[in-house]
Design an enzyme around this catalytic site. Structure first.
Site, short mmCIF file in Angstrom:
data_model
loop_
_atom_site.label_atom_id
_atom_site.label_comp_id
_atom_site.label_asym_id
_atom_site.label_seq_id
_atom_site.Cartn_x
_atom_site.Cartn_y
_atom_site.Cartn_z
N ASP A 103 44.78 68.93 47.75
CA ASP A 103 44.58 68.14 46.53
C ASP A 103 45.92 67.73 45.94
OD1 ASP A 103 41.88 68.65 46.79
OD2 ASP A 103 41.90 70.35 45.41
N1 URA Z 1 40.85 74.04 48.39
C1 URA Z 1 40.98 73.32 47.25
O1 URA Z 1 40.18 73.45 46.35
N2 URA Z 1 42.00 72.46 47.16
C2 URA Z 1 42.93 72.29 48.11
O2 URA Z 1 43.86 71.50 47.94
C3 URA Z 1 42.79 73.05 49.28
C4 URA Z 1 41.74 73.92 49.40
#
Ligand code: URA
Length: 243
Positions: A103
């Site tokens: 993310d």
């Molecule tokens: N899980 C999440 O919620 N975000 C990420 O960036 C990676 C795994």
């Protein structure tokens, strides 16, 4: 063996006509000799220079990046900064792509590779490439959370496989834990914590399969994988290494 001009285009030196002009002008040297014929054959292991500066002629690249917060994990985006902005343009020209996605606000280990098959296989459901994250959450964590993660959580659209939750610190306002998952669904870690009543305030990936984030890399820094890391990664993907 391919044509020199094709190779230079693949390296992102320029368009076909631009690299042909460069070669004809004598700006490109192969093993210390000016190349004059764009169609001359090139094997890939010769020493290349452009205007006297060495050019990395490898067509395959495998990168470990310490992703900083604030960048999209994408190969291109018209509006927002992306992880590819941290690498020299040749990496994009060569088709070096992120393996999976972190993310925008997640930091830590991101693998990028030009090997599409490796990329695909590392992400394939059923491959069970483990990923470990360090998560900070907004309240206490207990053995009940550990048990819930170990049992596998029911999320709105899928059942998360059993995951290991290892509590590093637990406090009324904030806790920190390591979480290891075998899959990589969208927002998986954040959603797993939401399912047990905790909100993730910071998320950082430490490992991906046999790769561990190099502590010498500051956020935004990257390096090529070592031979040993690459061998282990191809093993994770149950593939033969293609260098
Ligand atoms: N899980 C999440 O919620 N975000 C990420 O960036 C990676 C795994």
């Amino acid at each position: 063996m391919t044509r020199l001009d094709r190779w230079l285009v693949a390296l992102g030196v320029g368009s076909r006509s631009q690299v042909q002009k460069l070669v004809k002008s004598g700006a490109v040297q192969v093993n210390g000799q000016p190349a004059r014929d764009p169609s001359q054959s090139f094997a890939g292991d010769e020493a290349l220079t452009l205007h006297g500066t060495p050019l990395d002629g490898r067509l395959t690249r495998h990168v470990m990046l310490h992703k900083p917060a604030g960048l999209l994990t994408a190969a291109r985006d018209k509006k927002q900064p992306i992880v590819m902005d941290l690498l020299p343009p040749a990496y994009s020209s060569l088709g070096c792509m992120p393996v999976g996605r972190l993310d925008k606000d997640t930091t830590g280990l991101l693998l990028l590779t030009t090997d599409g098959e490796l990329n695909h296989r590392l992400l394939a459901p059923g491959r069970h490439v483990d990923k470990t994250y360090r998560a900070a959450v907004d309240g206490p964590l207990t053995d009940e959370h550990v048990a819930a993660f170990a049992a596998g959580l029911h999320l709105s659209d899928f059942d998360a496989q059993p995951a290991a939750l290892n509590i590093l610190s637990s406090g009324a306002a904030e806790s920190v834990a390591l979480v290891t998952v075998h899959e990589g669904k969208f927002h998986q870690i954040k959603r797993m914590f939401e399912a047990v009543g905790r909100h993730v305030t910071a998320l950082h990936r430490l490992t991906f399969g046999s790769l561990t984030l190099d502590e010498a890399l500051a956020p935004g820094e990257w390096r090529e994988l070592t031979e040993a890391e690459l061998t282990a990664l191809y093993h994770d993907a149950q593939m033969k290494e293609t260098l």
